[in-house]
Design a protein around this motif. Sequence first.
Motif, PDB file in Angstrom:
ATOM      1  N   ALA A  96       0.931  -1.084  -0.019  1.00  0.00           N
ATOM      2  CA  ALA A  96      -0.517  -0.109   0.204  1.00  0.00           C
ATOM      3  C   ALA A  96       0.350   1.184  -0.380  1.00  0.00           C
ATOM      4  O   ALA A  96       0.047   2.741  -0.115  1.00  0.00           O
ATOM      5  CB  ALA A  96      -0.868  -0.085   0.919  1.00  0.00           C
ATOM      6  N   SER A  97       2.178   1.076   0.355  1.00  0.00           N
ATOM      7  CA  SER A  97       2.841   2.081   0.373  1.00  0.00           C
ATOM      8  C   SER A  97       3.560   2.709  -0.672  1.00  0.00           C
ATOM      9  O   SER A  97       4.047   1.978  -1.378  1.00  0.00           O
ATOM     10  CB  SER A  97       3.883   1.930   1.260  1.00  0.00           C
ATOM     11  OG  SER A  97       4.827   2.667   0.895  1.00  0.00           O
ATOM     12  N   PRO A  98       3.263   4.425  -1.268  1.00  0.00           N
ATOM     13  CA  PRO A  98       3.379   4.412  -2.542  1.00  0.00           C
ATOM     14  C   PRO A  98       4.874   4.510  -2.246  1.00  0.00           C
ATOM     15  O   PRO A  98       5.636   4.843  -3.185  1.00  0.00           O
ATOM     16  CB  PRO A  98       3.018   5.628  -2.591  1.00  0.00           C
ATOM     17  CG  PRO A  98       1.711   5.750  -1.356  1.00  0.00           C
ATOM     18  CD  PRO A  98       2.047   4.717  -0.737  1.00  0.00           C
ATOM     19  N   PHE A  99       5.792   5.234  -1.006  1.00  0.00           N
ATOM     20  CA  PHE A  99       6.627   5.672  -0.995  1.00  0.00           C
ATOM     21  C   PHE A  99       7.873   4.432  -1.189  1.00  0.00           C
ATOM     22  O   PHE A  99       8.869   4.374  -2.157  1.00  0.00           O
ATOM     23  CB  PHE A  99       6.893   5.427   0.873  1.00  0.00           C
ATOM     24  CG  PHE A  99       8.125   6.595   1.217  1.00  0.00           C
ATOM     25  CD1 PHE A  99       8.658   6.038   2.272  1.00  0.00           C
ATOM     26  CD2 PHE A  99       8.078   7.637   0.691  1.00  0.00           C
ATOM     27  CE1 PHE A  99       9.536   6.939   2.897  1.00  0.00           C
ATOM     28  CE2 PHE A  99       9.774   8.789   1.637  1.00  0.00           C
ATOM     29  CZ  PHE A  99      10.030   8.554   2.531  1.00  0.00           C
ATOM     30  N   VAL A 104      10.879   0.091  -5.402  1.00  0.00           N
ATOM     31  CA  VAL A 104      11.213  -1.433  -5.653  1.00  0.00           C
ATOM     32  C   VAL A 104       9.567  -1.571  -6.951  1.00  0.00           C
ATOM     33  O   VAL A 104       8.700  -0.832  -6.251  1.00  0.00           O
ATOM     34  CB  VAL A 104      10.942  -1.942  -4.257  1.00  0.00           C
ATOM     35  CG1 VAL A 104      10.061  -1.716  -3.631  1.00  0.00           C
ATOM     36  CG2 VAL A 104      11.171  -3.235  -4.941  1.00  0.00           C
ATOM     37  N   GLU A 105       9.803  -2.155  -7.763  1.00  0.00           N
ATOM     38  CA  GLU A 105       8.860  -2.536  -8.793  1.00  0.00           C
ATOM     39  C   GLU A 105       8.473  -4.273  -7.616  1.00  0.00           C
ATOM     40  O   GLU A 105       8.770  -4.599  -8.729  1.00  0.00           O
ATOM     41  CB  GLU A 105       8.875  -2.453  -9.824  1.00  0.00           C
ATOM     42  CG  GLU A 105       7.896  -2.658 -10.701  1.00  0.00           C
ATOM     43  CD  GLU A 105       8.217  -3.054 -12.483  1.00  0.00           C
ATOM     44  OE1 GLU A 105       7.450  -2.976 -12.844  1.00  0.00           O
ATOM     45  OE2 GLU A 105       8.767  -2.850 -13.114  1.00  0.00           O
ATOM     46  N   ILE A 106       7.057  -3.677  -7.335  1.00  0.00           N
ATOM     47  CA  ILE A 106       6.969  -5.615  -6.881  1.00  0.00           C
ATOM     48  C   ILE A 106       5.319  -5.929  -7.825  1.00  0.00           C
ATOM     49  O   ILE A 106       4.316  -5.692  -8.404  1.00  0.00           O
ATOM     50  CB  ILE A 106       6.001  -4.904  -5.339  1.00  0.00           C
ATOM     51  CG1 ILE A 106       6.661  -4.975  -4.552  1.00  0.00           C
ATOM     52  CG2 ILE A 106       5.809  -6.227  -5.092  1.00  0.00           C
ATOM     53  CD1 ILE A 106       6.073  -4.317  -3.186  1.00  0.00           C
ATOM     54  N   GLY A 123      -3.140  -2.937  -6.605  1.00  0.00           N
ATOM     55  CA  GLY A 123      -2.788  -3.526  -8.027  1.00  0.00           C
ATOM     56  C   GLY A 123      -1.466  -4.813  -8.604  1.00  0.00           C
ATOM     57  O   GLY A 123      -1.153  -4.761  -9.349  1.00  0.00           O
ATOM     58  N   VAL A 124      -0.738  -5.569  -7.066  1.00  0.00           N
ATOM     59  CA  VAL A 124      -0.578  -6.124  -7.254  1.00  0.00           C
ATOM     60  C   VAL A 124      -0.972  -7.596  -7.222  1.00  0.00           C
ATOM     61  O   VAL A 124      -2.042  -8.124  -6.625  1.00  0.00           O
ATOM     62  CB  VAL A 124       0.489  -5.869  -6.413  1.00  0.00           C
ATOM     63  CG1 VAL A 124       1.643  -7.465  -6.644  1.00  0.00           C
ATOM     64  CG2 VAL A 124       1.469  -5.196  -6.668  1.00  0.00           C
TER      65      VAL A 124
END
Lengths: 203, 203
Positions: A96-99, A104-106, A123-124
């Motif tokens: 959830a953390s945009p930071f 890192v692209e999960i 979104g993942v």
Amino acid sequence: RIPPATVKRLCFYLHLLERLKKEGKEYVSSKELAERLDLTDTQVRRDLVYFGKMGKRGMGYEIEKLIKELRKILKIEKPRRAILIGAGNLGTALLASPFFRKRVEIVAAFDADINKVGRRIHGVPVYSDCEISRVVREMGIKIAILTTPPDVAPDIAGILINAGIQGILNFTPASIKSPPGVFIHDVDLTMELEYLSFFVEEE
Amino acid sequence: RIPPATVKRLCFYLHLLERLKKEGKEYVSSKELAERLDLTDTQVRRDLVYFGKMGKRGMGYEIEKLIKELRKILKIEKPRRAILIGAGNLGTALLASPFFRKRVEIVAAFDADINKVGRRIHGVPVYSDCEISRVVREMGIKIAILTTPPDVAPDIAGILINAGIQGILNFTPASIKSPPGVFIHDVDLTMELEYLSFFVEEE
Ligand SMILES: NC(=O)c1ccc[n+]([C@@H]2O[C@H](COP(=O)([O-])OP(=O)(O)OC[C@H]3O[C@@H](n4cnc5c(N)ncnc54)[C@H](O)[C@@H]3O)[C@@H](O)[C@H]2O)c1
Ligand SMILES: NC(=O)c1ccc[n+]([C@@H]2O[C@H](COP(=O)([O-])OP(=O)(O)OC[C@H]3O[C@@H](n4cnc5c(N)ncnc54)[C@H](O)[C@@H]3O)[C@@H](O)[C@H]2O)c1
């Protein structure tokens, strides 16, 4: 080859330099770096050797250049790709953390809970833990974030390593053996608390 | 007064010494500490001054004594008491972690969601965010863990500081101004990822 403890310090240099850049500074001397990080000048000069000699006589080091060099050394010039195993409380907070997601692209998450599999969390896509090997191999992923319960963590780590994962960010308290060529980094949030505790008077 | 960057290093010394103790070692030299943390010997000797001269000629420093001294300096001889604000994903994961709860006694949690207020999460009572001042004053709490959404974080921090909180472990990306006598520590989990990234080849 840079020793792990120095790599940790290089991360502190990077965060300090990014803060100085935000403050509008363009140059910094090794003396000022030493003061800000409370290191001896010799220690800073020794560390600076790792990121190349970039100082200008009298002006110090160009902050932008040091940042670029450090991001290159740490291999974070562009966000790294990773998978996350264990989409529970902690896993979901990271997703959830945009930071966190900026760095890192999960690309995929995995869980054993059938109510989570097949859905998307922030979104993942969430897959079953049986799919770990397939996805790691197909997508050539090298980094995994482990946020499962501690009892399953060693088994999951074994699956990850066999599939080709080279680095595991281990948030679980389980201790995971690292074979040659694989790096396990145990994250211990209690260190942050111990640091804070120094500055607060006892009750 | 120890500078913040040195306090951070003292935490690393503590964790290294605890690992050496687990391995069964009783003494360690400043040279070995320097090697393990990849610091110059001068840097280690300078740091050791902060935790007092305890070395025995020829034997080095007694690990048990150094640990005791460091725990005293960091004020963690016994677990600190704290409150947690924002019992969402991250907050719940911290409340659920026996590892985290060993070092800190979370006496109360606070949330704005009426479905959470009045319940207990992993044994910790959840109060409404309107109760923060009362509980902080009545129980004399000095440390708060902030895991709310970023938009409400600065307001909540204001309430905490007015009520007498001296240290905030800020997990939110919001930047919080710290008045004199209050220490805000921003936790950035991306640093852990940057560190790991160095050891993993690029794709
Ligand atoms: N490092 C720290 O300071 C710290 C702080 C908080 C939590 N933690 C640790 O983080 C981990 C996660 O904590 P949490 O509160 O999110 O737990 P949680 O129970 O909420 O989440 C765990 C998730 O893992 C999933 N899971 C279980 N078995 C699995 C398997 N075989 N494969 C894939 N997924 C599986 C569960 O279905 C669940 O969704 C725990 O190990 C906890 O101890 C560490
Ligand atoms: N430092 C990092 O690397 C990192 C990693 C993950 C998450 N985060 C941050 O941690 C925070 C929490 O993330 P999350 O995923 O747990 O979010 P979340 O939405 O699951 O949890 C937030 C909780 O705060 C509560 N809340 C809202 N307003 C409140 C108020 N006024 N007073 C008290 N409680 C209130 C909500 O009801 C909810 O329970 C966010 O700020 C997020 O950006 C940081």
